[in-house]
Motif scaffolding. Structure first.
Motif, mmCIF file in Angstrom:
data_model
loop_
_atom_site.group_PDB
_atom_site.id
_atom_site.type_symbol
_atom_site.label_atom_id
_atom_site.label_comp_id
_atom_site.label_asym_id
_atom_site.label_seq_id
_atom_site.Cartn_x
_atom_site.Cartn_y
_atom_site.Cartn_z
ATOM 1 N N ILE A 1 -30.946 34.101 -84.133
ATOM 2 C CA ILE A 1 -29.835 34.136 -83.170
ATOM 3 C C ILE A 1 -28.834 33.020 -83.459
ATOM 4 N N VAL B 1 -31.906 24.439 -79.200
ATOM 5 C CA VAL B 1 -32.447 25.758 -78.860
ATOM 6 C C VAL B 1 -33.958 25.681 -78.681
ATOM 7 N N ARG B 2 -34.630 24.985 -79.592
ATOM 8 C CA ARG B 2 -36.091 24.867 -79.492
ATOM 9 C C ARG B 2 -36.519 24.101 -78.246
ATOM 10 N N SER C 1 -35.309 32.777 -82.576
ATOM 11 C CA SER C 1 -34.275 31.812 -82.190
ATOM 12 C C SER C 1 -33.419 31.402 -83.382
ATOM 13 N N ALA D 1 -41.229 33.199 -81.783
ATOM 14 C CA ALA D 1 -40.095 32.740 -80.967
ATOM 15 C C ALA D 1 -39.177 31.839 -81.781
ATOM 16 N N THR D 2 -39.746 31.014 -82.642
ATOM 17 C CA THR D 2 -38.951 30.122 -83.486
ATOM 18 C C THR D 2 -38.084 30.924 -84.450
ATOM 19 N N PHE E 1 -30.317 23.758 -83.670
ATOM 20 C CA PHE E 1 -31.605 24.432 -83.539
ATOM 21 C C PHE E 1 -32.594 23.591 -82.740
ATOM 22 N N CYS F 1 -39.006 27.805 -71.277
ATOM 23 C CA CYS F 1 -38.956 29.222 -70.929
ATOM 24 C C CYS F 1 -40.349 29.820 -70.814
ATOM 25 N N LYS G 1 -34.978 24.133 -75.399
ATOM 26 C CA LYS G 1 -34.814 25.079 -74.285
ATOM 27 C C LYS G 1 -35.946 26.106 -74.277
ATOM 28 N N LEU G 2 -36.430 26.479 -75.459
ATOM 29 C CA LEU G 2 -37.525 27.444 -75.549
ATOM 30 C C LEU G 2 -38.809 26.928 -74.897
#
Length: 190
Positions: free
Chosen positions: A179, A154-155, A176, A172-173, A151, A161, A157-158
């Motif tokens: 997902i 992923v965060r 994510s 968004a958190t 995670f 974006c 990469k967020l």
């Protein structure tokens, strides 16, 4: 031996406490911004889960169950967990002050982390032996750490974006996290 391997795979992948059972979400969401804090929290949780299971199993089997005091197990287990969290906090404050500061309030919250308490209770409810309980606790901690690290990626990469203003931050958190959680459903057939 096959039951031990089954416990290990289940704890890390198929029944991951964070991504499949949704236990321990508070530190999962709160500490997963930086890899160093995620690793630190993961190691602390592995240590507390394993040590708590090493102590709670005999306390239950030798003191609570024989004296018909099973109803006190939650309180007794929380006290034992709090003891180990204090130990981790003291050691981390002395040895790793930057990590101690980075974890902030989430470090003492391990005491009330439902994943840690859940493991100790699940070990008893599942009828695991002492060795199986310790292995389960260790690998649930490994699964917790894996979820935190994934995670964190992923965060990170967020942050790069272009997200609409209404979805920035908590929405968004949470999207994510859902997902990442869905990705672990692929392991349910193991």
């Amino acid at each position: 031996m096959s039951s031990i391997i089954s416990i290990m795979i289940s704890a890390v992948l198929t029944d991951n406490y964070v991504l499949s059972q949704f236990k321990g979400i508070c530190p999962f969401l709160g500490v997963s911004k930086k890899l160093s804090s995620s690793l630190g929290m993961g190691m602390a949780v592995i240590f507390v889960m394993t040590c708590a299971s090493i102590v709670t199993y005999p306390v239950y089997a030798l003191i609570l169950a024989p004296n018909n005091l099973e109803y006190l197990r939650t309180v007794a287990f929380i006290l034992i967990i709090a003891l180990f969290v204090q130990l981790v906090e003291i050691i981390m404050k002395k040895v790793l002050p930057p990590l101690y500061k980075a974890l902030g309030v989430y470090l003492p919250l391990i005491t009330t982390n439902c994943a840690v308490l859940g493991v100790t209770l699940a070990n008893i409810d599942s009828g695991y032996t002492f060795i199986e309980s310790v292995i389960n606790a260790f690998f649930v901690g490994v699964g917790f750490t894996l979820a935190l690290i994934l995670f964190t990626g992923v965060r990170s990469k967020l942050e790069d974006c272009d997200i609409p203003e209404t979805f920035k931050g908590v929405p968004a958190t949470l999207i994510s996290a859902s997902i990442v959680s869905l990705s672990f459903m692929a392991f349910s057939g193991l």
